[in-house]
Design an enzyme around this catalytic site. Sequence first.
Site, PDB file in Angstrom:
ATOM      1  NE  ARG A 274      -3.763  -1.728   2.656  1.00 39.02           N
ATOM      2  CZ  ARG A 274      -3.772  -2.808   3.628  1.00 39.02           C
ATOM      3  NH1 ARG A 274      -2.758  -2.757   4.336  1.00 39.02           N
ATOM      4  NH2 ARG A 274      -4.779  -3.805   3.634  1.00 39.02           N
ATOM      5  CB  VAL A 275       3.241   2.504   2.391  1.00 34.14           C
ATOM      6  CG1 VAL A 275       4.033   3.866   2.372  1.00 34.14           C
ATOM      7  CG2 VAL A 275       2.353   2.550   3.590  1.00 34.14           C
TER       8      VAL A 275
ATOM      9  CG  ASP B  69       6.750  -7.037  -2.908  1.00 31.13           C
ATOM     10  OD1 ASP B  69       6.637  -8.266  -2.708  1.00 31.13           O
ATOM     11  OD2 ASP B  69       6.025  -6.175  -2.243  1.00 31.13           O
TER      12      ASP B  69
ATOM     13  CG  ASP C 299       9.184   8.501  10.316  1.00 22.52           C
ATOM     14  OD1 ASP C 299       8.973   9.513  11.144  1.00 22.52           O
ATOM     15  OD2 ASP C 299       8.122   7.834  10.350  1.00 22.52           O
TER      16      ASP C 299
ATOM     17  CD  GLU D  20      10.626   3.492  16.714  1.00 19.24           C
ATOM     18  OE1 GLU D  20       9.610   3.596  17.243  1.00 19.24           O
ATOM     19  OE2 GLU D  20      10.875   3.527  15.596  1.00 19.24           O
TER      20      GLU D  20
ATOM     21  CG  HIS E  45       7.466   5.228  14.506  1.00 24.92           C
ATOM     22  ND1 HIS E  45       7.595   4.147  15.085  1.00 24.92           N
ATOM     23  CD2 HIS E  45       6.698   5.336  13.386  1.00 24.92           C
ATOM     24  CE1 HIS E  45       6.995   3.101  14.374  1.00 24.92           C
ATOM     25  NE2 HIS E  45       6.296   3.897  13.403  1.00 24.92           N
TER      26      HIS E  45
END
Length: 527
Positions: free
Chosen positions: A149-150, A169, A254, A259, A278
């Site tokens: 999707r992204v 992919d 990002d 994290e 993020h």
Amino acid sequence: MKVLVSDRISQVGISNLEEKGIDVTYDIELTYQELLEEIEKYDGIILRSMTPLNEEVLKRATNLKVIARAGSGYDNIDVDAASKEGIIVLNTPGQNTISAAEQTMALMLALSRNVPQAHNALQKAVWNRNKYMGVELNSKTLGIIGLGRVGGNVSKRAKSFNMNVIAYDPYIPAKRGKKLGVELVDFEELLKRSDFISLHTPLTEETHHILSKEEFSKMKEQVRVINVARGKNVDHAALYEAIKSGKVAGAALDVHEEEPINEDYSLLELEEVILAPHLGGTTVEAMDNVSIDAAKQLLHVLLEERLPRTPLNVPVIKPTEMNLIKPYIKLGEKIGGFYSGWIGGRIEQVEVIYQGNIAKQDIEPVTTSLLKGLLNPILNENVNLVNASLIARERGIEIIESRSETSNKYSSLITVKIKNNGTTKRISGTIFDEQDLRIVNIDNYGIDLIPEGSLLVTSHQDQPGIVGKVGTLLGENGINIASMQLGRNKAGGDAVMVLNIDQEGGEKIEEKILEIDGMLDVSIFTL
């Protein structure tokens, strides 16, 4: 109806619930002990990633009917435990797709033009135009790793900047690339050709550190890297060294391996690196979207007593037909899993042919179970009997079903033909004595295989000594053979061998088997 909102979501979703007469409790400060004590009061819950809905909590959720995850990830929800308690679980995938794609483009532009670095210099009253000279996106090659999707939305935006877009992919059919105007290439070619590389993959064993020391060494000089996917997709220590050496011109991240980051984070030292905390899905619109979608689907369940749009655990099998088709549902999943272990890779078309008695039944659950077995091993998603067909369609896979109430040899037979890049693989299975699952044909080689446990599958030339050499090699490595199936098209032609083995041997065993004269291919996997 009472609904608990236990993590921060947009007010618009809460308002939508209240407009429908739902009694909403918004409490994002609940301790775990308070959650245990309070959860029994609620018919539904909306949460994000901070609330732990484990087995202990869900056993106390005696009135809970639906769990709505405002977002896509659901590591904090024990879906199996919810299923045992009869609680529907849903998520809201895709609602932050545009935000993540736009964040990618923002970071790519900032990286190419040194925007944060120049801004920081001006804040210190340093005017240095030459130091922060950038490069254009125009005519550059963008390599996208992961065309979901992204990644697909990033490709569309990059093309508007006149970029040449290529993508890697292994699970996307060629026609999706063609539809997006993206050239699908292998991984090595993407590394060699790309001026910019952007990651958009889930985190799996396969994608963990997909960019590391070896991959950086194969890239073009002065390549730039953007990651808005998962922090552990990139080996940050290797990235640090690649930037210090001058191989990589810069990176924009990002997401991070750990994290939140701390002051010891080595990449903080490098001016060539742009870092964000993020923010990929953190926009007003994305937060509104997941909040609205979670509330809307929760209302479907509570007020309309119908399935949500994106359930994670709801079966779709009619109870009256369960006993008749349950063995075939299991067989379908085994056939799909066999293909993924045997061949894997991208899939363009799945054709399922039902023959005999099974053709008279409701075959939809069998097909979806087959897709579940096919897709689960290769995707970092919970593929189930509800969403398997949807996920297959989203990935551009064509599904064809046909029936014939006659079967030459078996009372019921399921044949699956899976097509990719002009090549079609064929697997057939049946049921003996109502519960005895068998795979009886692989690419027109007749076999009689119980699809369970660890399997070793070979394609080889039919010549003396091959079977013995494989057996000897396995024995020398402490791997016991439980059973063996052989099939051939003619004496001296091509042949297939399937072994049930007591344990897998890993890639080294596969490499050794491939060294045997006459061996064409080998796969080791577990069903």
